[in-house]
Design an enzyme around this catalytic site. Structure first.
Site, PDB file in Angstrom:
ATOM      1  N   LYS A  95       6.646  -3.433   3.834  1.00 30.32           N
ATOM      2  CA  LYS A  95       5.245  -3.613   4.199  1.00 30.32           C
ATOM      3  C   LYS A  95       5.236  -4.105   5.640  1.00 30.32           C
ATOM      4  O   LYS A  95       5.724  -5.199   5.937  1.00 30.32           O
ATOM      5  CB  LYS A  95       4.552  -4.627   3.288  1.00 30.32           C
ATOM      6  N   GLY A 156      -6.403 -14.191   3.236  1.00 31.66           N
ATOM      7  CA  GLY A 156      -6.653 -15.493   2.633  1.00 31.66           C
ATOM      8  C   GLY A 156      -8.090 -15.964   2.661  1.00 31.66           C
ATOM      9  O   GLY A 156      -8.389 -17.063   2.192  1.00 31.66           O
TER      10      GLY A 156
END
EC number: 2.8.1.10
Length: 271
Positions: A95, A156
């Site tokens: 990733k 987040g």
């Protein structure tokens, strides 16, 4: 079924490993999620032993590990981290994350594209985390990325799909899987992404910081399954449901088109 590169997944919920209060709780929550692709930051792994508090429980799950390059600020740093991961974990999946801005952790589009080109040529299965930029996602697809991972909102933040309109365009034009990554803070956000046509979502913070991460992981699992079932069942009018009339306007219309102007210039040149 979802196929990315050479691997088929039955679960469309991908998960992360950060912010859990303990490895034991992490393992229990990941089991409850049913996730088959789990990402982990290379900066948190003991590369010397290759077996630490994060890796040991993950290997018990029998899932595909997706090391990420979180912490890299340049293409060079990300490429270095990916090569380390390949050697330490024996995987060519990565990733790709490059975010030099430590406050908002927004991905650097230029460095991401540069790193993706190099890593694809080296045989990596590259899943790049990127902004919800349709042009960039198409470029990443063209250089050979196995999927694209546009953000729903900042990492987040738990703000949900603040980039919804751009995600629609990305999904519409993409020939590789689209995984909505970052900002998914509630099961309803994940369901919305799947209904929108996304192939999968990646969730970490919302599960890890919940009062009960295990119950939240299960809730996300059900939400993703519901979103996929709803999309397949055929929602109302939607550009992603060919059996229903397309009533949504997704194409831009120029207020000052250049077509006539350019034609006049061409005619003058030939006079």
């Amino acid at each position: 079924m979802l196929k990315i590169a050479d691997t088929t997944f039955t679960s469309r919920l991908f998960t992360g490993t950060g912010k859990f209060s303990s490895p034991e709780l992490m393992l229990e929550a990941l089991r409850a999620s049913g996730s088959q692709l789990i990402t982990m930051a290379m900066k948190r792994v003991d590369l010397q032993s290759g077996n630490d508090a994060i890796l040991a429980p993950l290997r018990q799950l029998g899932v595909r590990l997706l090391p990420n390059t979180s912490g890299a600020k340049t293409a060079e740093e990300a490429i270095f981290a990916a090569r380390l991961a390949r050697e330490a974990l024996n995987t060519h999946w990565v990733k790709l994350e490059i975010h030099p801005d430590v406050r908002y952790l927004l991905p650097d589009p230029i460095e991401t594209l540069k790193a993706a080109e190099v890593l694809v040529k080296e045989g990596f299965v590259v899943l790049p985390y990127c902004g919800a930029d349709p042009v960039l996602c198409k470029r990443l697809e063209e250089v050979g990325c196995a999927a694209v991972m546009p953000l729903g909102s900042p990492i987040g933040s738990n703000l949900g799909l603040r980039t919804r309109d751009f995600l629609q365009i990305i999904i519409e034009q993409s020939k590789v899987p689209v995984v909505v990554d970052a900002g998914i803070g509630a099961p309803s956000h994940a369901l919305e992404a799947l209904e929108l046509g996304a192939d999968a979502v990646l969730v970490n913070t919302a599960i890890a910081v919940a009062h009960s991460p295990v119950q939240m992981a299960h809730a996300f699992r059900l939400a993703v399954e519901s979103g996929e079932r709803a999309r397949l069942a055929g929602l109302g009018a939607s550009p992603f449901n060919p059996s229903q009339p397309d009533t949504l306007q997704l194409r831009a219309t120029a207020t000052s088109p250049l077509t006539g102007f350019l034609s006049q210039l061409e005619e003058q040149e030939h006079v």
